[in-house]
Each structure stands twice: as C-alpha cells, then as structure tokens.
Design a protein around this motif. Sequence first.
Motif, PDB file in Angstrom:
ATOM      1  N   SER A   1      28.014  43.154  42.010  1.00 48.49           N
ATOM      2  CA  SER A   1      26.978  43.235  40.978  1.00 48.49           C
ATOM      3  C   SER A   1      26.720  44.663  40.522  1.00 48.49           C
ATOM      4  O   SER A   1      26.538  44.927  39.324  1.00 48.49           O
ATOM      5  CB  SER A   1      25.673  42.613  41.490  1.00 48.49           C
ATOM      6  N   GLU A   2      26.704  45.613  41.471  1.00 48.75           N
ATOM      7  CA  GLU A   2      26.324  46.987  41.125  1.00 48.75           C
ATOM      8  C   GLU A   2      27.291  47.631  40.135  1.00 48.75           C
ATOM      9  O   GLU A   2      26.909  48.548  39.405  1.00 48.75           O
ATOM     10  CB  GLU A   2      26.208  47.830  42.397  1.00 48.75           C
ATOM     11  N   HIS A   3      28.504  47.182  40.103  1.00 53.21           N
ATOM     12  CA  HIS A   3      29.474  47.758  39.173  1.00 53.21           C
ATOM     13  C   HIS A   3      29.218  47.320  37.729  1.00 53.21           C
ATOM     14  O   HIS A   3      29.773  47.907  36.802  1.00 53.21           O
ATOM     15  CB  HIS A   3      30.891  47.366  39.578  1.00 53.21           C
ATOM     16  N   PHE A   4      28.409  46.297  37.547  1.00 59.80           N
ATOM     17  CA  PHE A   4      28.153  45.790  36.191  1.00 59.80           C
ATOM     18  C   PHE A   4      26.719  46.021  35.736  1.00 59.80           C
ATOM     19  O   PHE A   4      26.417  45.847  34.563  1.00 59.80           O
ATOM     20  CB  PHE A   4      28.463  44.295  36.135  1.00 59.80           C
ATOM     21  N   ARG A   5      25.856  46.418  36.661  1.00 57.64           N
ATOM     22  CA  ARG A   5      24.455  46.652  36.287  1.00 57.64           C
ATOM     23  C   ARG A   5      24.384  47.843  35.334  1.00 57.64           C
ATOM     24  O   ARG A   5      24.847  48.944  35.644  1.00 57.64           O
ATOM     25  CB  ARG A   5      23.626  46.902  37.537  1.00 57.64           C
ATOM     26  N   GLY A   6      23.819  47.625  34.162  1.00 56.91           N
ATOM     27  CA  GLY A   6      23.723  48.689  33.169  1.00 56.91           C
ATOM     28  C   GLY A   6      25.044  49.072  32.534  1.00 56.91           C
ATOM     29  O   GLY A   6      25.152  50.135  31.916  1.00 56.91           O
ATOM     30  N   SER A   7      26.059  48.232  32.656  1.00 59.24           N
ATOM     31  CA  SER A   7      27.385  48.553  32.110  1.00 59.24           C
ATOM     32  C   SER A   7      27.474  48.156  30.640  1.00 59.24           C
ATOM     33  O   SER A   7      26.556  47.555  30.071  1.00 59.24           O
ATOM     34  CB  SER A   7      28.467  47.798  32.897  1.00 59.24           C
TER      35      SER A   7
ATOM     36  N   ASP B   1      16.281  36.918  37.794  1.00 57.76           N
ATOM     37  CA  ASP B   1      16.126  36.726  39.239  1.00 57.76           C
ATOM     38  C   ASP B   1      17.211  35.792  39.783  1.00 57.76           C
ATOM     39  O   ASP B   1      17.565  34.790  39.153  1.00 57.76           O
ATOM     40  CB  ASP B   1      14.758  36.142  39.567  1.00 57.76           C
ATOM     41  N   GLY B   2      17.704  36.141  40.973  1.00 54.56           N
ATOM     42  CA  GLY B   2      18.619  35.258  41.686  1.00 54.56           C
ATOM     43  C   GLY B   2      20.039  35.248  41.171  1.00 54.56           C
ATOM     44  O   GLY B   2      20.827  34.371  41.547  1.00 54.56           O
ATOM     45  N   THR B   3      20.405  36.210  40.329  1.00 53.08           N
ATOM     46  CA  THR B   3      21.757  36.236  39.771  1.00 53.08           C
ATOM     47  C   THR B   3      22.597  37.324  40.441  1.00 53.08           C
ATOM     48  O   THR B   3      22.059  38.289  40.997  1.00 53.08           O
ATOM     49  CB  THR B   3      21.731  36.488  38.256  1.00 53.08           C
ATOM     50  N   GLU B   4      23.884  37.163  40.374  1.00 46.96           N
ATOM     51  CA  GLU B   4      24.808  38.162  40.912  1.00 46.96           C
ATOM     52  C   GLU B   4      26.173  37.971  40.270  1.00 46.96           C
ATOM     53  O   GLU B   4      26.447  36.948  39.629  1.00 46.96           O
ATOM     54  CB  GLU B   4      24.915  38.061  42.430  1.00 46.96           C
TER      55      GLU B   4
ATOM     56  N   GLY C   1      49.885  45.616  39.315  1.00 47.65           N
ATOM     57  CA  GLY C   1      50.417  44.256  39.397  1.00 47.65           C
ATOM     58  C   GLY C   1      49.421  43.243  39.912  1.00 47.65           C
ATOM     59  O   GLY C   1      49.719  42.048  39.969  1.00 47.65           O
ATOM     60  N   ASP C   2      48.202  43.711  40.292  1.00 43.66           N
ATOM     61  CA  ASP C   2      47.167  42.811  40.785  1.00 43.66           C
ATOM     62  C   ASP C   2      46.130  42.562  39.695  1.00 43.66           C
ATOM     63  O   ASP C   2      46.114  43.233  38.652  1.00 43.66           O
ATOM     64  CB  ASP C   2      46.468  43.410  42.012  1.00 43.66           C
ATOM     65  N   ALA C   3      45.265  41.582  39.962  1.00 45.85           N
ATOM     66  CA  ALA C   3      44.188  41.256  39.030  1.00 45.85           C
ATOM     67  C   ALA C   3      42.942  40.894  39.822  1.00 45.85           C
ATOM     68  O   ALA C   3      42.978  40.719  41.047  1.00 45.85           O
ATOM     69  CB  ALA C   3      44.592  40.103  38.107  1.00 45.85           C
ATOM     70  N   ALA C   4      41.830  40.777  39.102  1.00 47.81           N
ATOM     71  CA  ALA C   4      40.585  40.287  39.695  1.00 47.81           C
ATOM     72  C   ALA C   4      39.854  39.486  38.630  1.00 47.81           C
ATOM     73  O   ALA C   4      39.899  39.812  37.447  1.00 47.81           O
ATOM     74  CB  ALA C   4      39.723  41.438  40.193  1.00 47.81           C
ATOM     75  N   PHE C   5      39.199  38.420  39.089  1.00 45.41           N
ATOM     76  CA  PHE C   5      38.423  37.560  38.197  1.00 45.41           C
ATOM     77  C   PHE C   5      36.955  37.657  38.579  1.00 45.41           C
ATOM     78  O   PHE C   5      36.617  37.845  39.748  1.00 45.41           O
ATOM     79  CB  PHE C   5      38.917  36.116  38.293  1.00 45.41           C
ATOM     80  N   PHE C   6      36.091  37.488  37.580  1.00 46.94           N
ATOM     81  CA  PHE C   6      34.670  37.737  37.799  1.00 46.94           C
ATOM     82  C   PHE C   6      33.836  36.584  37.242  1.00 46.94           C
ATOM     83  O   PHE C   6      34.065  36.104  36.133  1.00 46.94           O
ATOM     84  CB  PHE C   6      34.257  39.050  37.133  1.00 46.94           C
ATOM     85  N   LEU C   7      32.864  36.156  38.050  1.00 41.69           N
ATOM     86  CA  LEU C   7      31.939  35.101  37.668  1.00 41.69           C
ATOM     87  C   LEU C   7      30.528  35.589  37.901  1.00 41.69           C
ATOM     88  O   LEU C   7      30.266  36.306  38.877  1.00 41.69           O
ATOM     89  CB  LEU C   7      32.186  33.841  38.497  1.00 41.69           C
ATOM     90  N   GLY C   8      29.607  35.209  37.024  1.00 43.51           N
ATOM     91  CA  GLY C   8      28.240  35.681  37.160  1.00 43.51           C
ATOM     92  C   GLY C   8      27.220  34.590  36.918  1.00 43.51           C
ATOM     93  O   GLY C   8      27.512  33.562  36.299  1.00 43.51           O
ATOM     94  N   GLY C   9      26.005  34.826  37.418  1.00 44.39           N
ATOM     95  CA  GLY C   9      24.910  33.882  37.260  1.00 44.39           C
ATOM     96  C   GLY C   9      24.291  33.569  38.603  1.00 44.39           C
ATOM     97  O   GLY C   9      24.438  34.320  39.574  1.00 44.39           O
ATOM     98  N   LYS C  10      23.594  32.448  38.694  1.00 42.62           N
ATOM     99  CA  LYS C  10      23.065  32.000  39.985  1.00 42.62           C
ATOM    100  C   LYS C  10      24.213  31.377  40.775  1.00 42.62           C
ATOM    101  O   LYS C  10      24.953  30.539  40.247  1.00 42.62           O
ATOM    102  CB  LYS C  10      21.956  30.974  39.769  1.00 42.62           C
ATOM    103  N   PRO C  11      24.401  31.786  42.025  1.00 42.35           N
ATOM    104  CA  PRO C  11      25.544  31.299  42.801  1.00 42.35           C
ATOM    105  C   PRO C  11      25.680  29.779  42.810  1.00 42.35           C
ATOM    106  O   PRO C  11      26.798  29.257  42.760  1.00 42.35           O
ATOM    107  CB  PRO C  11      25.273  31.848  44.202  1.00 42.35           C
ATOM    108  N   SER C  12      24.567  29.066  42.857  1.00 45.83           N
ATOM    109  CA  SER C  12      24.649  27.597  42.901  1.00 45.83           C
ATOM    110  C   SER C  12      25.323  27.025  41.664  1.00 45.83           C
ATOM    111  O   SER C  12      25.836  25.906  41.687  1.00 45.83           O
ATOM    112  CB  SER C  12      23.244  27.002  43.048  1.00 45.83           C
TER     113      SER C  12
END
Length: 646
Positions: free
Chosen positions: A303-309, A321-324, A449-460
């Motif tokens: 989360s910290e890498h995207f806060r204020g990005s 509240d409750g998001t990550e 050669g690698d990648a990463a995928f990102f999902l956000g919101g309330k974990p549930s």
Amino acid sequence: MHAFRTHTCAGLTRDNVGDTVRLSGWVHRIRDHGGILFVDLRDHYGMTQVLCDPDSPVFAQMEKVRSEWCIRIDGTVKARDEGLVNDKIPTGEIEVFVRDMEVLGAADELPLMVFGDQEYPEETRLKYRFLDLRRQQMQENMILRSNVVRSIRNRMWDKGFNEFQTPIITASSPEGARDFVVPSRLHPGRVYALPQAPQQFKQLLMVSGFDKYFQIAPCFRDEDPRADRSPTDFYQLDMEMSFVSQQDVFDTIQPVIGGLFEEFGGGKTVDTDWPLISYADAALMFGTDKPDLRNPIRMQRVSEHFRGSGFAIFANLLGKDGTEIRAIPAPKGGSRKFCDRMNKFAQEQGLPGMGYIFWREEEVPDEARYDSGHPLFQIWFSQLEELIDRAPETLSEEQRDFLARPLPKSIDEVPFNTPRYYAGAGPLAKNIGPERTEALRKELGLEVGDAAFFLGGKPSEFEAVAGRARTVIGDELGLTDQDRFAFAWIVDFPMYEKDDDGKIDFSHNPFSMPQGGMAALEGDPLEALGYQYDLACNGYELISGAIRNHRPEIMFKAFELAGYGKDEVEKRFGGMVKAFQYGAPPHGGCAAGIDRIVMLLAEEANIREVILFPMNQRAEDLMMGAPSEPVSGQLMELGLRVAPKD
C-alpha cells in the motif's frame, strides 16, 4: 474342477503350459485374424488371451460372443511364439486354446465401451455406473481407495486408537451445512437428522473415558456440489484424544497422513516440514485458507508504494477505511501479452481488472548517464550493486577498487560494461514513476523478465480472486511443482464472523475452545481466535479439527455471542452439556476427508472418480433413481404431505 474357474485371468504363467484350465470373466476385446478368434478375457485380477479356431468344438458359439459378455471357458494352456510375447501383462507368455465354453451372462448393446479411453458424458457414466466401474482406471481408483482405508486403520491401531461406530440417526447440529432430516413415524411432527459428522458423539466418548477414538465415518451434508466435494455424503477419518494440546494432535496425525502419501503417492516427493500458518497470513499471502505451497508465489501488502502516487485509482482507494493494495509477484511473467491475459482473467472473475508492471532491460538515457543525481542513474547504480552482491567472487581488482570509491559522476567512469537497467513497463509504472517502480521491484524480489500484478480495495472484495489468480499464474508460468505433496497447518482461525445480514455467527466449528478461554469472549467477538486448525495439501483442505470447548460456562457464552440462548443450547445439545458437568477432560481431534485424499493420490480432478456410486451435479442418483417421490402410504405413516409447487 471348480464350477467357474481353476485360475484367475492373471494367474497363468509359462509353468502352466500343457495344463487344462477353466477361466471365467468378461470379453474385453475380440479380434478375428483370418478365421482364428482371439479374445482378451478379463476379470478383476487381470487379462488372459484365449483363442479359438474352426478345430475347436465350440467355434460356432465363440463367433456369437460380443464385448462384455460374461463367459466361462475350458481350454489348454499354450506358450506364445517368441515374437508374440506381451511383456505388459503377467499372462503375456501364454494363451489358452478354447475347447469348451458357456455363456454366463450375455450383454445387450453397450451404452458405453469398457475397452479403450473414450470419453462419455457424466450422465451416461453415472446412469450405467456398473459398466463404468469395469474400466481399468476406475478399478484402479477403487482398489486404491480400499488400500488407503486399510492403511489408515492399521496406522491408527498401531498408535493405540480404538475404533468405535457412532449413530447414523441422531439430532440436528449446527455444523455449518444443511442437515438431511429424517421424519419420525413414532413421533409425528418430529425429525431426526443424519449426522454431518460424529462431533458430539466422539466428544462424549472422551467424557466416557476412552481416551483415543477413531472411525471411518460416513457423514451427510446437504451441500451444493463441487469438483472436490460430494453433494450428499462422504467418508472421513474421524479421531479424538483426551488430555492433549493442539500440537499433540498434529504430532499424532502427521505420521498417519504423511505415511499414506509416501505409501500411495506414486513416487512423488512428500514434504516432511509442515509449517504452521495463521489464518490471517494465509489470506494475505495466498488468498485462501487452503494454500498450495507447491506454488512459490507469496502475495504481500504494498500500500505504501501507492499512497499519494500518480496512480489515482489506488491512491484514492487508500483514502478509504479498511482498504489496501496487494501485489502478486509473477516470476517469468514479464510480457505484455501475459499481463493482458491475466488482467482479462480478473475481469472474468468480476473485478474491474488488475494493474500490472513488467520489467525489461533498457538503456540508461543520455540525460541520466552523466548526472549522478538523476533518479535513473541512481536506480542503475543500485541495480549494479545488487548484481555484484550476487557474485562478488567474479570481480577484478580494478572493479573492487572502484566500489570502494564514492558514487561516480558518469557511467563512463564505471569499469563494468553494463549501461542498462531494469525498467518497469506498463501504464501503472508510467503513472507512479521509476523510483516507486524500482522500490516495488526490490521489495518483491523481481528481475528482468518478471512481472507483478496489483489489486486494491477491501480485502474481502478481492482476496478470493487474488488467490485464484496466484494459482493460474503459478500453473501457466510453470512455477508450481507438480511432482510434490506440500502440506501446511492453518491455525488461529477467528471464532466468529458476520453473516450477510451483519449478525455474529460461528466461522468454523462451534464446539472449539477459544484461545484465552472465557477472557477471549469478553471483548470484541470478531477478534476472538479459536483453537481450530485445518491441514491444506496442494490447494485442498484435507483435515479440519480443534481443541474442544469442554467447559459448560465457556460453551454457553460462546453460543450466546452467536445468538443461541442457554435454553436453546441445552435443548439442542443437552446430552453434551450435561456430560460436561460430570468431569469432562480436555480433549481435541480432527477429521480427514478420505474421498479427497484418494482423489489427490489418484491424480483425479473430480471427487466422483474415486467414489463408487456418486451423485450427479444435481444431487441425483441416476442409476437408482434417487431422490424418488414418496408413495402415499409412506406419507400417511409419517403424518406428512407434499406442499404443491408454485
């Protein structure tokens, strides 16, 4: 001579050449080679080739035989010619010349063939299950199941457990699924229930002083079908022990389950280190409480890498509240084609999509090559140090001297021929900038050669999809080790959860002891943890269990928080509540799903492949015609009537 056979269809060898024998079995395959009939005769044990030519007195009868007829033959054992020996079967060195035969059971035209590997619709296979079970793979699966159950019993007996049988007709119990109810004839208007598990009875056995109990228990749950779950009934290894801690249960059952997989696992590696992973950590790292540890991918919060990005979607989400934000690393997944495919997968699962970054090598741009203060220069130099740290023994003396000096002013001063760096690509990388992109790469341990995928919101809202995406990524990129059984104990389950209406309810077994006893139930129920545990293997739950709540006052409080008053608890669980008032020992145990264990060992994707007579997807027995409509006499005896359909 015996009425039907002197040998099985796997029992003849070269030592029997010249003997007169009698065999009985099914006609597996018929071949006509210029007037000579070759028949593969099959029984439960194997196959024998028999032949018949016009010199045989029963040649005309043999010509009428068809596939899956059940016949008896008498004949003489002959050695096969050297070039016709079949090394694949035990009887491959001989054949039997038929001198007499009898049709024991003729067969109509077959709805499915037993010989060969043809695929048939599931409805056909289940309707004619008695034919489907004749197929070699099904025979092997069911024998495997029988051997697994036998091995379980032997292992439990060797550990000093006693096998007891508990009732099949009992009272309803909140085990987390719907009961199958059985109307009572003697008590009109009242019902029994088929047990979802022998839960209360095995606890009562501990109160009765038996100390170590097990059984191969049938359980009944009215559930929706899944590939790894029967919709009606299943079997489990049910066990319970007195005066034990959670670790005692683990230490007892691990050699039993591990031994089964070593014995029947077909040579696959069986992990001996079974880590303990908290429910919360399992949800975070794997998106599920039954993780597949053969897949090395571990998800994590970023989360910290995207806060204020500059990526507004995630930055705005984090203001709620409750998001990550969570990342799914994808080693070797660094292509736009693969990333777009996974983004589409997330959309098909009901999410807007998944952000992604993939890393590739790029030239350091001119404006950064001669400016040591430029962010890309510093990223490049940091990556150079990272590469050097991996293989310091390869450095020359000149390179060692260079590394001892301050940061250079330009790339030209560097005695390493590497003016390239790991650059993040994709819309997300462009929006958050190179510094954040590089920080993400380092934290996730990724390379070119690698990648990463990102999902956000309330974990549930995204956790389950993230877990499925992790599985797909591991499979498609060849990261998941298919030749291994990997186990993990999932522990520290929450005692309670909120249902769809916001009501507090049990999240797992309601008879579990809360960690901390009564004190754990005095605060926020959603923070209370139970001594509950599951064993996961290769993405499946194999075992569920708990240390039991044997203290009446704690039990009443636990049920009160879930909306059950003391009177209702005494009414529904009166036998157990009463028993706990007469010197109940601390106790705990677990149950292992036998059907699911055999499914894994047989390398089948569907549990119906290891159950003799399973239901279909609609919980129907097509072979026996169940469920059936009750006749009027049955309804009258039970004092019931069927409500008309809307």
